[in-house]
Design a protein around this motif. Structure first.
Motif, PDB file in Angstrom:
ATOM      1  N   ASP A 162       0.827  -1.217   0.000  1.00 21.46           N
ATOM      2  CA  ASP A 162       0.000   0.000   0.000  1.00 21.46           C
ATOM      3  C   ASP A 162       0.856   1.260   0.000  1.00 21.46           C
ATOM      4  OD1 ASP A 162      -2.020  -1.832   0.199  1.00 21.46           O
ATOM      5  OD2 ASP A 162      -2.410  -1.481   2.329  1.00 21.46           O
ATOM      6  N   VAL A 163       1.908   1.271   0.824  1.00 22.03           N
ATOM      7  CA  VAL A 163       2.765   2.453   0.927  1.00 22.03           C
ATOM      8  C   VAL A 163       3.508   2.700  -0.387  1.00 22.03           C
ATOM      9  CG1 VAL A 163       4.798   3.407   2.065  1.00 22.03           C
ATOM     10  CG2 VAL A 163       3.020   2.304   3.429  1.00 22.03           C
ATOM     11  N   THR A 166       1.099   4.054  -3.079  1.00 21.40           N
ATOM     12  CA  THR A 166       0.722   5.441  -2.790  1.00 21.40           C
ATOM     13  C   THR A 166       1.872   6.395  -3.100  1.00 21.40           C
ATOM     14  OG1 THR A 166      -0.735   4.652  -1.016  1.00 21.40           O
ATOM     15  CG2 THR A 166      -0.194   6.993  -1.032  1.00 21.40           C
ATOM     16  N   LEU A 167       3.081   6.031  -2.686  1.00 26.01           N
ATOM     17  CA  LEU A 167       4.253   6.847  -3.021  1.00 26.01           C
ATOM     18  C   LEU A 167       4.474   6.887  -4.531  1.00 26.01           C
ATOM     19  CD1 LEU A 167       6.823   5.724  -0.283  1.00 26.01           C
ATOM     20  CD2 LEU A 167       5.678   7.932  -0.448  1.00 26.01           C
ATOM     21  N   GLY A 168       4.218   5.760  -5.200  1.00 25.67           N
ATOM     22  CA  GLY A 168       4.400   5.708  -6.650  1.00 25.67           C
ATOM     23  C   GLY A 168       3.475   6.655  -7.385  1.00 25.67           C
ATOM     24  N   VAL A 169       2.237   6.797  -6.910  1.00 27.35           N
ATOM     25  CA  VAL A 169       1.303   7.740  -7.536  1.00 27.35           C
ATOM     26  C   VAL A 169       1.844   9.168  -7.428  1.00 27.35           C
ATOM     27  CG1 VAL A 169      -0.995   8.767  -7.333  1.00 27.35           C
ATOM     28  CG2 VAL A 169      -0.725   6.288  -7.187  1.00 27.35           C
ATOM     29  N   VAL A 188      -2.753   5.746   6.458  1.00 27.95           N
ATOM     30  CA  VAL A 188      -3.044   4.629   5.554  1.00 27.95           C
ATOM     31  C   VAL A 188      -2.581   3.318   6.168  1.00 27.95           C
ATOM     32  CG1 VAL A 188      -2.332   3.573   3.363  1.00 27.95           C
ATOM     33  CG2 VAL A 188      -3.085   5.945   3.407  1.00 27.95           C
ATOM     34  N   ILE A 189      -1.410   3.324   6.816  1.00 28.45           N
ATOM     35  CA  ILE A 189      -0.915   2.117   7.473  1.00 28.45           C
ATOM     36  C   ILE A 189      -1.908   1.656   8.532  1.00 28.45           C
ATOM     37  CG2 ILE A 189       0.892   1.219   9.005  1.00 28.45           C
ATOM     38  CD1 ILE A 189       2.898   2.934   7.511  1.00 28.45           C
ATOM     39  N   GLY A 190      -2.391   2.594   9.346  1.00 32.10           N
ATOM     40  CA  GLY A 190      -3.354   2.245  10.380  1.00 32.10           C
ATOM     41  C   GLY A 190      -4.661   1.737   9.806  1.00 32.10           C
ATOM     42  N   GLY A 262      -4.590   5.562  -0.769  1.00 33.42           N
ATOM     43  CA  GLY A 262      -4.225   4.561   0.222  1.00 33.42           C
ATOM     44  C   GLY A 262      -5.396   3.716   0.685  1.00 33.42           C
ATOM     45  N   VAL A 263      -6.550   4.340   0.919  1.00 32.71           N
ATOM     46  CA  VAL A 263      -7.732   3.587   1.363  1.00 32.71           C
ATOM     47  C   VAL A 263      -8.216   2.649   0.258  1.00 32.71           C
ATOM     48  CG1 VAL A 263     -10.169   3.818   1.985  1.00 32.71           C
ATOM     49  CG2 VAL A 263      -8.468   5.277   3.069  1.00 32.71           C
ATOM     50  N   GLY A 264      -8.217   3.144  -0.979  1.00 35.71           N
ATOM     51  CA  GLY A 264      -8.627   2.285  -2.092  1.00 35.71           C
ATOM     52  C   GLY A 264      -7.707   1.087  -2.262  1.00 35.71           C
ATOM     53  N   VAL A 265      -6.401   1.351  -2.265  1.00 36.76           N
ATOM     54  CA  VAL A 265      -5.432   0.265  -2.415  1.00 36.76           C
ATOM     55  C   VAL A 265      -5.447  -0.638  -1.190  1.00 36.76           C
ATOM     56  CG1 VAL A 265      -2.975  -0.259  -2.669  1.00 36.76           C
ATOM     57  CG2 VAL A 265      -3.971   1.619  -3.955  1.00 36.76           C
TER      58      VAL A 265
END
Length: 302
Positions: A162-163, A166-169, A188-190, A262-265
């Motif tokens: 996920d991280v 998100t960073l890639g976007v 997002v992690i939480g 993040g929530v979607g992924v």
């Protein structure tokens, strides 16, 4: 209630995840992140207009004057504008910016002009990265203690998945990465972990209660049982984030976008990464229910 065969599509999901992660890693390696002033250092100028201006026109005026790497956004009220310049600080930069903006005929007042040193930015970058690694490590220990080490490995890989995406976007589209986006990543992690724990809890209970050994069917049943809760939670969260993204203004745009992605992924990964990886790791009933040892004294009784 209709039963969806999630695990039957796990190979396609693995391919989609691998492609997204690969593209993200390439983007991060080639383009890197477009770090904001919080990390790179530079100059921050806040001005107040008599009437709310067009941010595009403010940005264009500054670019025409030779300023580069400009970030312009409203700050609080619509007539207060925050300008970030990724350049060395000059005592006269505030007056220069106000003078340029006043040439358009608007009445502009300088509120403040500040400098964020590159050394401070570097410290923030290093500490934030360390904080994220510590968070992932604690998550792995927690899941291993509460469930089993295979669950911990699946949860950790899902969070890393996920991280990275998100960073890639943010890297692929060169969206500014600042401390608000970093805070969103930690959120997002939480969120992703919470969603994963809910699914894991149901999988563990189904394994213990089920009388069949078909792990694929057990996983599908568990995911379908939590599907309504997952869709309700993710759906309402995404609606709020869409509202923040469209109506919240420039100050929280990056924050809302990072959470939206993040929530979607994370919802996807809680099913097709965290859960499906348990099948790849050969999770068995014996991993959760240890075989009972035979009592040698009982065998000696006549």
């Amino acid at each position: 209630m209709r039963q969806f065969d999630f695990m039957g599509k796990r190979r396609l999901a693995f391919i989609a995840s691998a492609v997204m992660v690969l593209v993200s890693i390439i983007a991060l390696a080639v383009q890197q992140l477009n770090l904001g002033l919080d990390f790179t250092g530079g100059t921050l100028v806040e001005v107040r207009y008599a009437v709310a201006p067009s941010l595009d026109s403010v940005r264009q005026l500054l670019e025409n004057a030779g300023f580069r790497d400009i970030s312009v956004q409203t700050f609080g009220a619509a007539n207060e504008v925050l300008i970030r310049l990724q350049q060395a600080y000059d005592d006269n930069v505030g007056e220069q910016v106000v003078g340029l903006l006043s040439e358009s005929g608007d009445r502009v007042n300088l509120v403040r002009a500040e400098f964020v040193g590159a050394q401070v930015g570097e410290q923030l970058r290093d500490r934030s990265g360390l904080g994220m690694l510590v968070a992932l490590g604690i998550v792995m220990v927690y899941v291993a203690f509460r469930f089993q080490y295979k669950f911990a490995l699946g949860a950790l890989l899902a969070l890393v998945h996920d991280v990275i995406i998100t960073l890639g976007v943010f890297s692929l589209f060169q969206i500014e990465f600042d401390l608000t986006v970093l805070a969103a990543l930690l959120a997002v992690i939480g969120y992703s972990l919470n969603d994963t724990i809910v699914v894991y809890d149901r999988i563990r209970e189904n394994i213990r209660k089920s009388r069949i050994d078909d792990m694929t069917q057990i996983f599908n049943d568990a995911i379908n049982m939590t599907l309504a809760r997952t869709l309700a939670t993710s759906g309402t969260t995404l609606l709020v984030l869409l509202a923040l993204l469209t109506l919240g203004g420039d100050m929280i745009e990056g924050f809302a976008l990072a959470l939206l992605v993040g929530v979607g992924v994370g919802t996807f990964s809680s099913i097709y990464v965290a859960s499906a990886l348990l099948l790849t790791l050969k999770l068995q009933r014996q991993d959760l229910i240890p075989a009972q040892k035979e009592d040698p004294e009982a065998e000696e009784l006549p």
